[in-house]
Write a protein that holds these residues in place. Sequence first.
Motif, PDB file in Angstrom:
ATOM      1  N   ASP A 151       0.834  -1.200   0.000  1.00  0.00           N
ATOM      2  CA  ASP A 151       0.000   0.000   0.000  1.00  0.00           C
ATOM      3  C   ASP A 151       0.872   1.256   0.000  1.00  0.00           C
ATOM      4  N   GLY A 152       0.660   2.116  -0.981  1.00  0.00           N
ATOM      5  CA  GLY A 152       1.379   3.381  -1.046  1.00  0.00           C
ATOM      6  C   GLY A 152       2.786   3.286  -1.624  1.00  0.00           C
ATOM      7  N   LEU A 153       3.222   2.067  -1.960  1.00  0.00           N
ATOM      8  CA  LEU A 153       4.566   1.874  -2.517  1.00  0.00           C
ATOM      9  C   LEU A 153       4.638   2.501  -3.923  1.00  0.00           C
ATOM     10  N   SER A 154       5.752   3.167  -4.233  1.00  0.00           N
ATOM     11  CA  SER A 154       5.904   3.728  -5.579  1.00  0.00           C
ATOM     12  C   SER A 154       6.791   2.810  -6.422  1.00  0.00           C
ATOM     13  N   VAL A 155       6.197   2.254  -7.485  1.00  0.00           N
ATOM     14  CA  VAL A 155       6.941   1.343  -8.369  1.00  0.00           C
ATOM     15  C   VAL A 155       7.047   1.979  -9.750  1.00  0.00           C
ATOM     16  N   TRP A 156       8.281   2.097 -10.241  1.00  0.00           N
ATOM     17  CA  TRP A 156       8.496   2.580 -11.611  1.00  0.00           C
ATOM     18  C   TRP A 156       8.824   1.392 -12.496  1.00  0.00           C
ATOM     19  N   ILE A 157       8.063   1.226 -13.574  1.00  0.00           N
ATOM     20  CA  ILE A 157       8.332   0.169 -14.554  1.00  0.00           C
ATOM     21  C   ILE A 157       8.987   0.852 -15.757  1.00  0.00           C
ATOM     22  N   VAL A 158      10.236   0.466 -16.033  1.00  0.00           N
ATOM     23  CA  VAL A 158      11.037   1.232 -16.993  1.00  0.00           C
ATOM     24  C   VAL A 158      11.403   0.383 -18.206  1.00  0.00           C
ATOM     25  N   GLY A 159      11.160   0.904 -19.400  1.00  0.00           N
ATOM     26  CA  GLY A 159      11.645   0.236 -20.612  1.00  0.00           C
ATOM     27  C   GLY A 159      10.577   0.030 -21.653  1.00  0.00           C
ATOM     28  N   VAL A 181       1.822   3.132  -9.501  1.00  0.00           N
ATOM     29  CA  VAL A 181       2.695   2.655 -10.579  1.00  0.00           C
ATOM     30  C   VAL A 181       2.947   3.765 -11.593  1.00  0.00           C
ATOM     31  N   THR A 182       4.220   3.923 -11.957  1.00  0.00           N
ATOM     32  CA  THR A 182       4.606   4.856 -13.014  1.00  0.00           C
ATOM     33  C   THR A 182       5.330   4.053 -14.084  1.00  0.00           C
ATOM     34  N   VAL A 183       4.965   4.247 -15.344  1.00  0.00           N
ATOM     35  CA  VAL A 183       5.733   3.597 -16.410  1.00  0.00           C
ATOM     36  C   VAL A 183       6.586   4.660 -17.087  1.00  0.00           C
ATOM     37  N   ALA A 184       7.810   4.285 -17.455  1.00  0.00           N
ATOM     38  CA  ALA A 184       8.720   5.254 -18.062  1.00  0.00           C
ATOM     39  C   ALA A 184       9.504   4.598 -19.188  1.00  0.00           C
ATOM     40  N   GLY A 185       9.707   5.355 -20.259  1.00  0.00           N
ATOM     41  CA  GLY A 185      10.470   4.852 -21.401  1.00  0.00           C
ATOM     42  C   GLY A 185      10.318   5.820 -22.553  1.00  0.00           C
ATOM     43  N   LEU A 205      13.839   9.681 -17.101  1.00  0.00           N
ATOM     44  CA  LEU A 205      14.068   9.098 -15.775  1.00  0.00           C
ATOM     45  C   LEU A 205      14.428  10.185 -14.752  1.00  0.00           C
ATOM     46  N   ASP A 206      14.132  11.456 -15.078  1.00  0.00           N
ATOM     47  CA  ASP A 206      14.508  12.568 -14.191  1.00  0.00           C
ATOM     48  C   ASP A 206      13.992  12.378 -12.763  1.00  0.00           C
ATOM     49  N   ASP A 207      12.798  11.812 -12.606  1.00  0.00           N
ATOM     50  CA  ASP A 207      12.218  11.656 -11.266  1.00  0.00           C
ATOM     51  C   ASP A 207      12.313  10.228 -10.746  1.00  0.00           C
ATOM     52  N   LEU A 208      13.190   9.443 -11.337  1.00  0.00           N
ATOM     53  CA  LEU A 208      13.304   8.037 -10.927  1.00  0.00           C
ATOM     54  C   LEU A 208      13.638   7.909  -9.434  1.00  0.00           C
ATOM     55  N   HIS A 209      14.307   8.944  -8.905  1.00  0.00           N
ATOM     56  CA  HIS A 209      14.704   8.895  -7.490  1.00  0.00           C
ATOM     57  C   HIS A 209      13.498   8.834  -6.545  1.00  0.00           C
ATOM     58  N   THR A 210      12.303   9.168  -7.042  1.00  0.00           N
ATOM     59  CA  THR A 210      11.119   9.133  -6.164  1.00  0.00           C
ATOM     60  C   THR A 210      10.577   7.706  -5.979  1.00  0.00           C
ATOM     61  N   ALA A 211      11.081   6.767  -6.794  1.00  0.00           N
ATOM     62  CA  ALA A 211      10.561   5.389  -6.732  1.00  0.00           C
ATOM     63  C   ALA A 211      11.108   4.649  -5.515  1.00  0.00           C
ATOM     64  N   ASP A 212      10.270   3.748  -4.960  1.00  0.00           N
ATOM     65  CA  ASP A 212      10.773   2.814  -3.948  1.00  0.00           C
ATOM     66  C   ASP A 212      11.343   1.579  -4.649  1.00  0.00           C
ATOM     67  N   VAL A 213      10.685   1.209  -5.746  1.00  0.00           N
ATOM     68  CA  VAL A 213      11.088   0.009  -6.490  1.00  0.00           C
ATOM     69  C   VAL A 213      11.227   0.381  -7.962  1.00  0.00           C
ATOM     70  N   PRO A 248      20.710   4.179  -3.402  1.00  0.00           N
ATOM     71  CA  PRO A 248      20.979   3.038  -2.514  1.00  0.00           C
ATOM     72  C   PRO A 248      19.741   2.490  -1.798  1.00  0.00           C
ATOM     73  N   ARG A 249      18.723   3.337  -1.532  1.00  0.00           N
ATOM     74  CA  ARG A 249      17.550   2.833  -0.800  1.00  0.00           C
ATOM     75  C   ARG A 249      16.543   2.129  -1.717  1.00  0.00           C
ATOM     76  N   GLN A 250      16.772   2.188  -3.029  1.00  0.00           N
ATOM     77  CA  GLN A 250      15.774   1.629  -3.957  1.00  0.00           C
ATOM     78  C   GLN A 250      16.009   0.133  -4.217  1.00  0.00           C
ATOM     79  N   LEU A 251      14.901  -0.597  -4.426  1.00  0.00           N
ATOM     80  CA  LEU A 251      15.001  -2.015  -4.789  1.00  0.00           C
ATOM     81  C   LEU A 251      14.882  -2.145  -6.302  1.00  0.00           C
TER      82      LEU A 251
END
Length: 315
Positions: A151-159, A181-185, A205-213, A248-251
Amino acid sequence: MNHLLSIEELDRAAIERIVDRAERFAEVADREIKKVPTLRGRMVLNLFYESSTRTRSSFELAAKRLSADVVNFSAGGSSVEKGESLKDTVLTLSAHKPDVIVIRTPWVGAAELVSRWCSAAIVNAGDGKHEHPTQALLDVYTLRRRIGSLDGLSVWIVGDVTHSRVARSNIIALRKMGAKVTVAGPPTLIPRQIEALGCEVRYTLDDLHTADVVYALRMQNERMTEAWVPSLREYAAWYQVNGRRLRPRQLLMHPGPVNRGVELSGEVVDSPQSLISAQVEAGVVVRMAVLYELLSGARGETPSPLHPTRSPQPA
Ligand code: NCD
């Protein structure tokens, strides 16, 4: 549950039920004898028209750990090469009376079609660029084990989202589990109207740092009929997830197979932030849970898979 054709068929409670059961099956993997008699006498047919390393081996292992009989069929080396159609192949193999058919094809909707041709329970192990529901389930399982609630986790799907069945199934499953969920590519690799699935879209990917995963996808070259990006080098320059972009904190996740040096740099694949091996491990227990669900039926009760109190009944 009669079939697993699409993740859309499962609500949050059903996803949680399968993931919970997979957690109980994880204990079997730690035993010296990694087998339970739950599906003894049942038959699972793996029908693969596309290459696969992880999905196929983990379905096979999952069925064997539940003591089911397994028949593996791959289109290469079969009568498909002599022109036999999908329907005739399915009808022929149905003569062996499989209880479950696990099917992967390059054709959207093929699993659903097969479900109309025979009485076995069908599991969609990938139909073209449409869906790959067990991948989404194992990704939910992997994340839940690592971080608890989604719940509330931010996941970026990239590609390459356009050609990715994993992306579609994951967006749907992660949203149901409460993640954002955010998709980026590149614009050419993000399908129009993908927002309808409840995700946000970014072209950088400018805001990729906001993702948890960060969930990276492979460039699906086998589904591309034209050049969708100027070159893999240019793609990597803009969209590669590497040590410079991953905090470093991102999975980090990826369904595999990884093209090192394209969507991911080698250093992040091998870093402790990577959940890629955990995803592969999760594949077996989650697929055990899916086979169990299909053959034992979800009737509200949750008998221990280790000490079944009754024989599995047909779904
Ligand atoms: C994926 C697939 O085949 O859809 N792999 C998998 O099942 N783990 C993703 C891919 O091929 O890139």
